[in-house]
Scaffold this motif. Structure first.
Motif, PDB file in Angstrom:
ATOM      1  N   TYR A 101      19.256 -24.757  95.112  1.00  0.00           N
ATOM      2  CA  TYR A 101      19.332 -25.384  93.681  1.00  0.00           C
ATOM      3  C   TYR A 101      19.038 -26.973  93.757  1.00  0.00           C
ATOM      4  N   ALA A 102      19.036 -27.416  94.994  1.00  0.00           N
ATOM      5  CA  ALA A 102      18.981 -28.728  95.358  1.00  0.00           C
ATOM      6  C   ALA A 102      17.936 -28.766  96.470  1.00  0.00           C
ATOM      7  N   PRO A 103      16.621 -28.228  96.516  1.00  0.00           N
ATOM      8  CA  PRO A 103      15.885 -28.005  97.719  1.00  0.00           C
ATOM      9  C   PRO A 103      15.365 -29.571  98.399  1.00  0.00           C
TER      10      PRO A 103
ATOM     11  N   GLU B 113      29.282 -28.645  94.590  1.00  0.00           N
ATOM     12  CA  GLU B 113      29.970 -28.769  93.280  1.00  0.00           C
ATOM     13  C   GLU B 113      29.154 -29.544  92.386  1.00  0.00           C
ATOM     14  N   GLU B 114      28.556 -30.601  92.970  1.00  0.00           N
ATOM     15  CA  GLU B 114      27.879 -31.726  92.037  1.00  0.00           C
ATOM     16  C   GLU B 114      26.244 -31.359  91.806  1.00  0.00           C
ATOM     17  N   THR B 115      25.686 -30.578  92.692  1.00  0.00           N
ATOM     18  CA  THR B 115      24.249 -30.333  92.682  1.00  0.00           C
ATOM     19  C   THR B 115      23.984 -28.841  92.318  1.00  0.00           C
ATOM     20  N   ALA B 116      24.816 -27.811  92.844  1.00  0.00           N
ATOM     21  CA  ALA B 116      24.531 -26.477  92.570  1.00  0.00           C
ATOM     22  C   ALA B 116      25.210 -25.624  91.566  1.00  0.00           C
ATOM     23  N   GLU B 117      26.565 -25.938  91.604  1.00  0.00           N
ATOM     24  CA  GLU B 117      27.508 -25.121  90.953  1.00  0.00           C
ATOM     25  C   GLU B 117      27.061 -24.752  89.415  1.00  0.00           C
ATOM     26  N   ALA B 118      26.674 -26.035  88.642  1.00  0.00           N
ATOM     27  CA  ALA B 118      26.417 -25.864  87.134  1.00  0.00           C
ATOM     28  C   ALA B 118      25.294 -24.809  87.079  1.00  0.00           C
ATOM     29  N   GLN B 119      24.341 -24.688  87.995  1.00  0.00           N
ATOM     30  CA  GLN B 119      22.999 -23.956  87.862  1.00  0.00           C
ATOM     31  C   GLN B 119      23.353 -22.321  88.435  1.00  0.00           C
ATOM     32  N   LEU B 120      24.525 -22.132  88.377  1.00  0.00           N
ATOM     33  CA  LEU B 120      24.784 -20.497  88.749  1.00  0.00           C
ATOM     34  C   LEU B 120      24.993 -19.673  87.771  1.00  0.00           C
ATOM     35  N   TRP B 121      23.983 -19.309  86.926  1.00  0.00           N
ATOM     36  CA  TRP B 121      24.164 -18.766  85.617  1.00  0.00           C
ATOM     37  C   TRP B 121      24.345 -17.288  85.814  1.00  0.00           C
TER      38      TRP B 121
ATOM     39  N   VAL C 233      27.495 -18.365  84.649  1.00  0.00           N
ATOM     40  CA  VAL C 233      27.245 -19.420  83.605  1.00  0.00           C
ATOM     41  C   VAL C 233      27.763 -20.979  84.209  1.00  0.00           C
ATOM     42  N   GLY C 234      27.617 -21.015  85.308  1.00  0.00           N
ATOM     43  CA  GLY C 234      27.968 -22.317  85.971  1.00  0.00           C
ATOM     44  C   GLY C 234      29.270 -22.812  85.985  1.00  0.00           C
ATOM     45  N   ARG C 235      30.279 -21.711  86.024  1.00  0.00           N
ATOM     46  CA  ARG C 235      31.774 -21.982  86.242  1.00  0.00           C
ATOM     47  C   ARG C 235      32.312 -20.927  87.060  1.00  0.00           C
ATOM     48  N   GLU C 236      33.332 -21.432  87.709  1.00  0.00           N
ATOM     49  CA  GLU C 236      34.118 -20.421  88.709  1.00  0.00           C
ATOM     50  C   GLU C 236      35.058 -19.369  87.791  1.00  0.00           C
ATOM     51  N   ILE C 237      34.840 -18.104  88.168  1.00  0.00           N
ATOM     52  CA  ILE C 237      35.547 -17.128  87.614  1.00  0.00           C
ATOM     53  C   ILE C 237      36.702 -16.489  88.411  1.00  0.00           C
ATOM     54  N   ALA C 238      36.237 -16.431  89.654  1.00  0.00           N
ATOM     55  CA  ALA C 238      37.235 -15.701  90.580  1.00  0.00           C
ATOM     56  C   ALA C 238      37.282 -16.358  91.998  1.00  0.00           C
ATOM     57  N   ASN C 239      38.246 -16.142  92.688  1.00  0.00           N
ATOM     58  CA  ASN C 239      38.519 -16.836  94.196  1.00  0.00           C
ATOM     59  C   ASN C 239      39.143 -15.724  94.869  1.00  0.00           C
ATOM     60  N   GLY C 240      38.837 -15.270  96.105  1.00  0.00           N
ATOM     61  CA  GLY C 240      39.429 -14.256  96.755  1.00  0.00           C
ATOM     62  C   GLY C 240      39.029 -14.253  98.404  1.00  0.00           C
ATOM     63  N   PHE C 241      39.692 -13.792  99.265  1.00  0.00           N
ATOM     64  CA  PHE C 241      39.584 -13.755 100.669  1.00  0.00           C
ATOM     65  C   PHE C 241      40.020 -12.924 101.329  1.00  0.00           C
ATOM     66  N   SER C 242      39.840 -12.607 102.545  1.00  0.00           N
ATOM     67  CA  SER C 242      40.350 -11.808 103.483  1.00  0.00           C
ATOM     68  C   SER C 242      41.648 -12.777 103.975  1.00  0.00           C
TER      69      SER C 242
ATOM     70  N   LEU D  28      27.545 -38.366  97.843  1.00  0.00           N
ATOM     71  CA  LEU D  28      28.501 -38.085  96.841  1.00  0.00           C
ATOM     72  C   LEU D  28      28.802 -39.329  96.008  1.00  0.00           C
ATOM     73  N   ALA D  29      28.793 -40.399  96.643  1.00  0.00           N
ATOM     74  CA  ALA D  29      28.957 -41.618  95.799  1.00  0.00           C
ATOM     75  C   ALA D  29      28.261 -41.972  94.776  1.00  0.00           C
ATOM     76  N   LYS D  30      26.981 -41.478  94.770  1.00  0.00           N
ATOM     77  CA  LYS D  30      25.964 -41.638  93.781  1.00  0.00           C
ATOM     78  C   LYS D  30      26.581 -40.857  92.421  1.00  0.00           C
ATOM     79  N   PHE D  31      27.347 -39.607  93.003  1.00  0.00           N
ATOM     80  CA  PHE D  31      27.811 -39.045  91.763  1.00  0.00           C
ATOM     81  C   PHE D  31      29.216 -39.263  91.342  1.00  0.00           C
ATOM     82  N   GLY D  32      29.525 -40.547  91.844  1.00  0.00           N
ATOM     83  CA  GLY D  32      30.988 -41.009  91.706  1.00  0.00           C
ATOM     84  C   GLY D  32      31.923 -40.161  92.058  1.00  0.00           C
ATOM     85  N   VAL D  33      31.674 -39.547  93.357  1.00  0.00           N
ATOM     86  CA  VAL D  33      32.705 -38.829  93.824  1.00  0.00           C
ATOM     87  C   VAL D  33      32.993 -39.553  95.409  1.00  0.00           C
ATOM     88  N   LYS D  34      34.338 -39.690  95.579  1.00  0.00           N
ATOM     89  CA  LYS D  34      34.981 -40.427  96.760  1.00  0.00           C
ATOM     90  C   LYS D  34      35.811 -39.389  97.404  1.00  0.00           C
TER      91      LYS D  34
END
Length: 509
Positions: free
Chosen positions: A340-342, A381-389, A423-432, A359-365
């Motif tokens: 998504y950010a090739p 989170e800044e470049t790809a997450e919102a594009q995960l439809w 739709v560009g947002r986190e729905i679930a989180n899981g792991f071993s 990241l500083a360009k996105f205002g993230v420190k």
């Protein structure tokens, strides 16, 4: 007599109407007939429409059906003093089939009841006894033989054509929104259907539903800022639950191999269209599974919930198609950035200094202690997450941001963890799950160091949880599904407040 607060709450134009209705209630009190509690409805509007809606006028005349029904009067149309039509609404249907027309006449209903009906207001709750018939326009109607006022409404309903125009008022006065808005009622019936579906699915697959504490002495199970409270009798500081995870895994230690909890969590963080200070999660843990099994299972849970709540797994969100029937995609963090950010090269994505500058360009420190994995996650989170439809699992999270997840046996520095996005947002989180007590202790110590360095969301050290692991927990997988965000998608709701009956708002001024 109205209080100052009641007067302030009413709009100036409504004060006269409220005063008139209070006068009517006062008259009812004098007669000793205010707020009766002896009328017991036997029928619901939707059931009557389903059972008798297709009957002809002749069939209903030949086989009279007696009806005992109660509902809120939403419309009234009088034809002089001899006849009147009204529409009652009950709780039986999310759509218009939760309403039914009634027809009162001087001859059948009686002079006293007709006179009383003339003074009834929209919003009053009425009880009726009568028989079903079809009007000339073929509308199923109750011909009223008995009519009673069950509850006097003191406030006027909003205009039926405009409803509640202000969105915040809809959230703040949800009770009025539910009365007026079929779409709102439909949303919350769908939410209940989805949660019931999840419970059935979990039970079918051998999971036991449990309840764990909401007051914690140590906040744990997630990286989040907790609400703090004080227990007077024990004279100790406590925290509202940010996640039930560590208690559920204690139960796995205790021998319950499959457990789940539909739980309320509280996080003292921002409020947005996707965040509410308290929210609902479904967390589950299964012994002798791993994150790959969890992804397949989580996908099945969500797909079935959509089918049971919406009727199909093929959804539309914001005018765009979303198909939960298809297999969910899987990408690594770096793989998602590549897709998504090739414009970023692999060399740049392994350069911590470059990512920090980007990241500083996105205002993230980033925090000073952030390693390469955490920096890559922040860039994702800044470049790809919102594009995960389409539903997509992002897998293989770095150890430093996954303090409770099992480390990979084959790739250093990452864990067997996923987050599900759509739709560009986190729905679930899981792991071993990490079941090595010594490794978990070291991870907690690293979190304590991060907290000391200023990370308010870093975890505390939970000595009792380490003690539980020392007794031995079988290998397991665990996942949390955000019910509120899932319901936003299933019901095509743009704001999390649309799927919460009583969302948090600023105090009324």
């Amino acid at each position: 007599m109205t209080t100052d607060l009641q007067e302030q709450a009413a709009a100036p134009d409504d004060n006269k109407i409220i005063a008139e209705r209070r006068a009517k209630l006062a008259a009812l009190r004098e007669q000793g007939v205010a707020f009766p509690n002896d009328f017991k409805p036997e029928h619901k509007a939707a059931e009557l429409h389903e059972q008798y809606g297709q009957k002809s006028r002749e069939e209903l005349e030949e086989n009279p059906v007696t009806v005992v029904l109660a509902g809120r009067m939403m419309l009234k149309r009088e034809a002089g003093k001899k006849a009147a039509f009204a529409t009652l609404q009950d709780a039986s249907g999310p759509r218009a089939d939760g309403r039914i027309q009634i027809y009162a006449t001087l001859d059948l209903t009686g002079e006293a009841a007709m006179a009383a009906l003339h003074h009834y207001d929209l919003g009053d709750i009425l009880g009726v006894v009568g028989t079903l018939f079809k009007t000339k326009t073929d509308e199923l109607t109750i011909k009223v033989s008995e009519l009673r006022l069950i509850t006097k409404s003191l406030r006027p309903l909003p205009d039926k054509f405009h409803g509640l125009a202000d969105q915040e008022t809809k959230y703040r006065q949800r009770y009025v929104d539910l009365i007026m808005n079929e779409e709102t009622r439909r949303t919350f019936k769908a939410r209940t259907a989805a949660i019931s579906s999840i419970r059935r699915f979990m039970d079918k697959n051998g999971f036991m539903e449990v309840e764990t504490p909401m007051l914690h002495t140590i906040p744990g199970g997630a990286a989040a800022k907790p609400f703090v409270t004080h227990h007077n009798a024990l004279d100790m500081e406590m925290y509202l639950r940010i996640a039930p995870e560590l208690y559920l895994k204690r139960l796995v230690v205790g021998g319950f191999d499959r457990v789940f909890e539909i739980n309320r969590n509280f996080r003292n963080e921002g409020v947005s269209i996707r965040h509410n200070p308290e929210f609902t999660m479904m967390e589950f843990y299964a012994a002798y599974t791993d994150y790959k099994w969890l992804m397949d299972f989580t996908e099945a849970v969500i797909r079935q919930a959509a089918i049971d709540a919406h009727g199909t797994a093929s959804l539309t969100y914001g005018g765009r198609e979303l198909d939960l029937a298809k297999p969910f995609h899987r990408l690594t963090i770096v793989g998602a950035i590549n897709k998504y950010a090739p414009h970023y090269t692999n060399e740049q994505l392994t350069d911590a200094a470059f990512i920090t500058a980007e990241l500083a360009k996105f205002g993230v420190k980033p925090h000073a202690h952030s390693g390469l994995g955490a920096l890559q996650l922040a860039l994702f989170e800044e470049t790809a997450e919102a594009q995960l439809w389409e539903p997509t699992y992002i897998i293989d999270y770095p150890v430093e941001v996954s303090p409770l997840a099992r480390a990979s046996d084959t790739v250093p520095g990452i864990t067997e963890r996923f987050e599900l996005f759509m739709v560009g947002r986190e729905i679930a989180n899981g792991f071993s799950e990490l079941n090595d007590a010594e490794d978990q202790s070291a991870r907690f110590l690293a979190q304590v160091a991060a907290k000391d360095a200023g990370d308010e969301e870093a975890m505390f050290y939970d000595a009792d949880y380490i003690r539980a692991l020392e007794y031995g927990m079988p290998p397991a997988g665990g996942c949390g599904i955000g019910i509120d965000r899932l319901m936003m998608i299933i019901t095509d709701s743009p704001n999390i407040r649309d799927v919460l009956l009583f969302p948090h708002l600023r105090r009324e001024e």
